[in-house]
Write an enzyme that holds these catalytic residues in place. Structure first.
Site, PDB file in Angstrom:
ATOM      1  N   PHE A  27      17.122 -49.608  61.904  1.00 39.14           N
ATOM      2  CA  PHE A  27      17.422 -50.777  62.730  1.00 39.14           C
ATOM      3  C   PHE A  27      18.896 -50.814  63.137  1.00 39.14           C
ATOM      4  CE2 PHE A  27      18.459 -55.538  62.160  1.00 39.14           C
ATOM      5  CZ  PHE A  27      18.455 -55.771  63.519  1.00 39.14           C
ATOM      6  N   PRO A  69      25.873 -31.980  48.592  1.00 36.19           N
ATOM      7  CA  PRO A  69      27.126 -32.264  49.294  1.00 36.19           C
ATOM      8  C   PRO A  69      27.561 -31.121  50.202  1.00 36.19           C
ATOM      9  CG  PRO A  69      27.289 -32.982  47.017  1.00 36.19           C
ATOM     10  CD  PRO A  69      25.990 -32.244  47.144  1.00 36.19           C
ATOM     11  N   ASN A 103      20.889 -45.646  47.990  1.00 35.70           N
ATOM     12  CA  ASN A 103      22.042 -46.527  48.162  1.00 35.70           C
ATOM     13  C   ASN A 103      23.235 -46.165  47.286  1.00 35.70           C
ATOM     14  OD1 ASN A 103      20.389 -47.986  49.897  1.00 35.70           O
ATOM     15  ND2 ASN A 103      19.767 -49.439  48.320  1.00 35.70           N
ATOM     16  N   TYR A 152      18.614 -54.127  44.712  1.00 36.36           N
ATOM     17  CA  TYR A 152      19.218 -53.731  45.986  1.00 36.36           C
ATOM     18  C   TYR A 152      20.718 -53.994  45.974  1.00 36.36           C
ATOM     19  CZ  TYR A 152      20.515 -53.783  50.909  1.00 36.36           C
ATOM     20  OH  TYR A 152      21.150 -53.558  52.094  1.00 36.36           O
ATOM     21  N   LYS A 156      23.671 -51.099  46.145  1.00 34.02           N
ATOM     22  CA  LYS A 156      24.629 -51.078  47.254  1.00 34.02           C
ATOM     23  C   LYS A 156      26.066 -51.206  46.743  1.00 34.02           C
ATOM     24  CE  LYS A 156      24.138 -51.045  51.118  1.00 34.02           C
ATOM     25  NZ  LYS A 156      24.177 -49.896  52.076  1.00 34.02           N
TER      26      LYS A 156
END
Length: 339
Positions: A27, A69, A103, A152, A156
């Protein structure tokens, strides 16, 4: 050499500055890519899959959660990345383990990848207001202690801290934008506003059952978020947290009511608690966005009404196309934030 100097050098030499957007099919990521492209940047969008309709910029399919990485470093070097924006992550419909991977672990790998580049790009990490947890009524500033209460928010926060610690140690040139609840065209249909918009644009919507709408939350339009990221790409500030939001606490019930008014449909909204359900994460939420004005020269420009109208307009388009998509494709859709 700062990112501003590198961008200016690129423009003087005739080459567009280069940005790599991670989570480009999500989004927020879609709007970021569009905003950078409109501003004349050479955009590379990275996500697990490729868009159904090819966008007017380069796309790369890469599972960032599982990429080493070294693989990310090679990609950034190949793109000549001057700015890297991390809009990838997981929020809807996944468990704690997947949230931690998307996250936190992903961000740590990204930091290692950026630090390995000889000419380090600016790294902009998109964080979340949910890193703070329940906020004080006087407003959430960047100095408000981060005490997330959900998986969440915790995942984060851990990812954002990885960027901040590396920036303050001089290993990367990066900052974290902690973004409030995002609205606007393309809002995920699993979110509250996306669910309401999808219901209101259905052919024959009945009553809509929702959890009690008790919270006051801060909302910002996705295109204003993209403007903030563009400003952060050229800001000399590093190792900082900057709040990006609407700057006011909006009653969620009023917001849902306004959506129904703008849709022009008298849909019944039924608020009913789920058995054993938890109360909202943050009963009161308002971002203090003064630092964004000072450091980035940014403020939100779209009204909440404009954001809701455009959300409904895109939801109507999606409703018209939905039966066609279902008939033409047997592949299950993915509604995660990073596409």
């Amino acid at each position: 050499m700062s990112v501003i100097d590198r961008t200016a050098d690129g423009e003087r030499g005739g080459a567009a500055p280069s940005v790599v957007v991670l989570g480009a099919t999500g989004f927020v990521g879609r709007h970021l890519c569009a905003a950078f492209a409109a501003a004349g940047w050479a955009v590379t969008g990275v996500a697990r899959g490729t868009p159904a309709v090819p966008p007017p910029y380069r796309t790369v399919a890469l599972d960032l959660v599982r990429a080493a990485p070294e693989r990310i470093t090679r990609l950034l070097a190949e793109c000549g990345a001057q700015v890297v924006v991390n809009a990838a992550g997981a929020v809807w419909g996944v468990g704690e383990d997947e949230m931690a991977l998307a996250n936190t672990v992903l961000v740590r790998r990204l930091v290692a990848a950026v630090a390995a580049l000889p000419d380090r790009p600016r790294l902009v990490q998109l964080g979340s207001v949910h890193e703070y947890g329940p906020g004080p009524r006087r407003g959430i500033t960047e100095d408000t202690p981060a005490r997330p209460v959900t998986p969440y928010g915790r995942s984060k926060l851990a990812g954002g801290l990885a960027v901040l610690e590396a920036a303050r140690a001089g290993r990367v040139d990066g900052l974290v934008l902690r973004v409030s609840n995002v609205s606007g065209p393309g809002t995920d249909p699993v979110s509250l506003l996306g669910r309401v918009a999808r219901h209101l644009t259905a052919a024959s919507p009945g009553a809509l059952r929702l959890a009690p709408l008790l919270a006051h939350r801060d909302f910002v339009d996705v295109r204003d978020v993209a403007d903030a990221v563009l400003a952060a790409a050229g800001s000399p500030a590093t190792g900082r947290v900057v709040n990006i939001g609407g700057g006011r606490a909006v009653p969620v019930r009023d917001l849902v009511t306004r959506l129904t008014e703008l849709a022009g449909r008298g849909t019944e909204i039924v608020e009913a608690p789920a058995p054993g359900g938890r109360p909202p994460e943050a009963e009161w939420q308002r971002m203090d966005i003064g630092l964004a004005r000072t450091l980035l020269g940014w403020r939100p420009r779209r009204s909440l009404d404009d954001s809701l109208r455009d959300l409904l307009a895109e939801a109507r388009t999606a409703a018209r196309l939905r039966p066609v998509v279902q008939c033409r494709s047997s592949r299950p859709g993915h509604h995660g934030r990073d596409g």
